[in-house]
Design a protein around this motif. Structure first.
Motif, PDB file in Angstrom:
ATOM      1  N   VAL A   1       1.995  12.851  -9.223  1.00  0.00           N
ATOM      2  CA  VAL A   1       1.431  14.187  -9.044  1.00  0.00           C
ATOM      3  C   VAL A   1       2.529  15.248  -9.143  1.00  0.00           C
ATOM      4  O   VAL A   1       2.348  16.290  -9.778  1.00  0.00           O
ATOM      5  CB  VAL A   1       0.684  14.293  -7.687  1.00  0.00           C
ATOM      6  N   VAL A   2       3.683  14.992  -8.558  1.00  0.00           N
ATOM      7  CA  VAL A   2       4.805  15.945  -8.637  1.00  0.00           C
ATOM      8  C   VAL A   2       5.270  16.102 -10.081  1.00  0.00           C
ATOM      9  O   VAL A   2       5.499  17.219 -10.553  1.00  0.00           O
ATOM     10  CB  VAL A   2       5.957  15.502  -7.716  1.00  0.00           C
ATOM     11  N   ILE A   3       5.397  15.003 -10.806  1.00  0.00           N
ATOM     12  CA  ILE A   3       5.824  15.072 -12.211  1.00  0.00           C
ATOM     13  C   ILE A   3       4.800  15.854 -13.030  1.00  0.00           C
ATOM     14  O   ILE A   3       5.158  16.711 -13.834  1.00  0.00           O
ATOM     15  CB  ILE A   3       6.020  13.647 -12.789  1.00  0.00           C
ATOM     16  N   TRP A   4       3.518  15.586 -12.817  1.00  0.00           N
ATOM     17  CA  TRP A   4       2.478  16.318 -13.539  1.00  0.00           C
ATOM     18  C   TRP A   4       2.533  17.808 -13.220  1.00  0.00           C
ATOM     19  O   TRP A   4       2.431  18.644 -14.111  1.00  0.00           O
ATOM     20  CB  TRP A   4       1.109  15.753 -13.173  1.00  0.00           C
TER      21      TRP A   4
ATOM     22  N   MET B   1       0.811  -1.202   0.000  1.00  0.00           N
ATOM     23  CA  MET B   1       0.000   0.000   0.000  1.00  0.00           C
ATOM     24  C   MET B   1       0.854   1.264   0.000  1.00  0.00           C
ATOM     25  O   MET B   1       0.524   2.233  -0.658  1.00  0.00           O
ATOM     26  CB  MET B   1      -0.929  -0.060   1.225  1.00  0.00           C
ATOM     27  N   LYS B   2       1.967   1.222   0.762  1.00  0.00           N
ATOM     28  CA  LYS B   2       2.800   2.426   0.825  1.00  0.00           C
ATOM     29  C   LYS B   2       3.470   2.696  -0.520  1.00  0.00           C
ATOM     30  O   LYS B   2       3.712   3.839  -0.867  1.00  0.00           O
ATOM     31  CB  LYS B   2       3.812   2.337   1.959  1.00  0.00           C
ATOM     32  N   TYR B   3       3.750   1.640  -1.283  1.00  0.00           N
ATOM     33  CA  TYR B   3       4.350   1.850  -2.602  1.00  0.00           C
ATOM     34  C   TYR B   3       3.373   2.530  -3.558  1.00  0.00           C
ATOM     35  O   TYR B   3       3.752   3.352  -4.381  1.00  0.00           O
ATOM     36  CB  TYR B   3       4.819   0.519  -3.204  1.00  0.00           C
ATOM     37  N   LEU B   4       2.106   2.189  -3.436  1.00  0.00           N
ATOM     38  CA  LEU B   4       1.084   2.820  -4.252  1.00  0.00           C
ATOM     39  C   LEU B   4       0.959   4.302  -3.908  1.00  0.00           C
ATOM     40  O   LEU B   4       0.831   5.150  -4.794  1.00  0.00           O
ATOM     41  CB  LEU B   4      -0.256   2.107  -4.047  1.00  0.00           C
ATOM     42  N   LEU B   5       1.031   4.621  -2.635  1.00  0.00           N
ATOM     43  CA  LEU B   5       0.972   6.015  -2.197  1.00  0.00           C
ATOM     44  C   LEU B   5       2.183   6.798  -2.696  1.00  0.00           C
ATOM     45  O   LEU B   5       2.050   7.925  -3.180  1.00  0.00           O
ATOM     46  CB  LEU B   5       0.877   6.086  -0.667  1.00  0.00           C
ATOM     47  N   VAL B   6       3.368   6.206  -2.598  1.00  0.00           N
ATOM     48  CA  VAL B   6       4.589   6.869  -3.089  1.00  0.00           C
ATOM     49  C   VAL B   6       4.504   7.078  -4.598  1.00  0.00           C
ATOM     50  O   VAL B   6       4.857   8.150  -5.109  1.00  0.00           O
ATOM     51  CB  VAL B   6       5.849   6.050  -2.710  1.00  0.00           C
ATOM     52  N   LEU B   7       4.029   6.096  -5.324  1.00  0.00           N
ATOM     53  CA  LEU B   7       3.879   6.220  -6.773  1.00  0.00           C
ATOM     54  C   LEU B   7       2.900   7.333  -7.128  1.00  0.00           C
ATOM     55  O   LEU B   7       3.151   8.132  -8.035  1.00  0.00           O
ATOM     56  CB  LEU B   7       3.406   4.894  -7.379  1.00  0.00           C
ATOM     57  N   ALA B   8       1.791   7.419  -6.404  1.00  0.00           N
ATOM     58  CA  ALA B   8       0.812   8.478  -6.666  1.00  0.00           C
ATOM     59  C   ALA B   8       1.415   9.855  -6.400  1.00  0.00           C
ATOM     60  O   ALA B   8       1.218  10.797  -7.183  1.00  0.00           O
ATOM     61  CB  ALA B   8      -0.422   8.263  -5.803  1.00  0.00           C
ATOM     62  N   ILE B   9       2.176  10.009  -5.344  1.00  0.00           N
ATOM     63  CA  ILE B   9       2.809  11.292  -5.029  1.00  0.00           C
ATOM     64  C   ILE B   9       3.825  11.668  -6.102  1.00  0.00           C
ATOM     65  O   ILE B   9       3.881  12.818  -6.551  1.00  0.00           O
ATOM     66  CB  ILE B   9       3.451  11.254  -3.622  1.00  0.00           C
ATOM     67  N   VAL B  10       4.629  10.704  -6.553  1.00  0.00           N
ATOM     68  CA  VAL B  10       5.627  10.966  -7.598  1.00  0.00           C
ATOM     69  C   VAL B  10       4.930  11.394  -8.891  1.00  0.00           C
ATOM     70  O   VAL B  10       5.356  12.349  -9.555  1.00  0.00           O
ATOM     71  CB  VAL B  10       6.514   9.722  -7.833  1.00  0.00           C
TER      72      VAL B  10
END
Length: 77
Positions: free
Chosen positions: A12-15, A1-10
């Motif tokens: 959003v930052v890239i976007w 679950m934490k990997y999914l959260l980190v991926l979502a944050i990355v």
């Protein structure tokens, strides 16, 4: 679950970075050219009959507007 959260944050930052970078880039082209979406005055090359915006046309020695330097030279003969 934490990997999914980190991926979502990355993602959003890239976007966010890509979106802001596009608006900061200077607009290419000359300052006298109208912005996209604005109607432009169109002219016709007397040699090949191509229609092009007046801002892209090349003036000839006779005052007429041409689509390229080759046609401007050809008409001057």
């Amino acid at each position: 679950m934490k990997y999914l959260l980190v991926l979502a944050i990355v993602l959003v930052v890239i976007w966010f970075v890509r979106t802001n970078r596009r608006t900061d880039e200077p607009r290419q082209g000359s300052a006298e050219r109208p912005p996209d979406g604005v109607a432009q005055d169109m002219v016709q090359c007397p040699v090949c009959s191509v229609h092009l915006p007046r801002t892209d046309a090349l003036p000839g020695p006779d005052g007429r507007l041409y689509c390229c330097a080759e046609h401007r030279l050809r008409a001057g003969r």
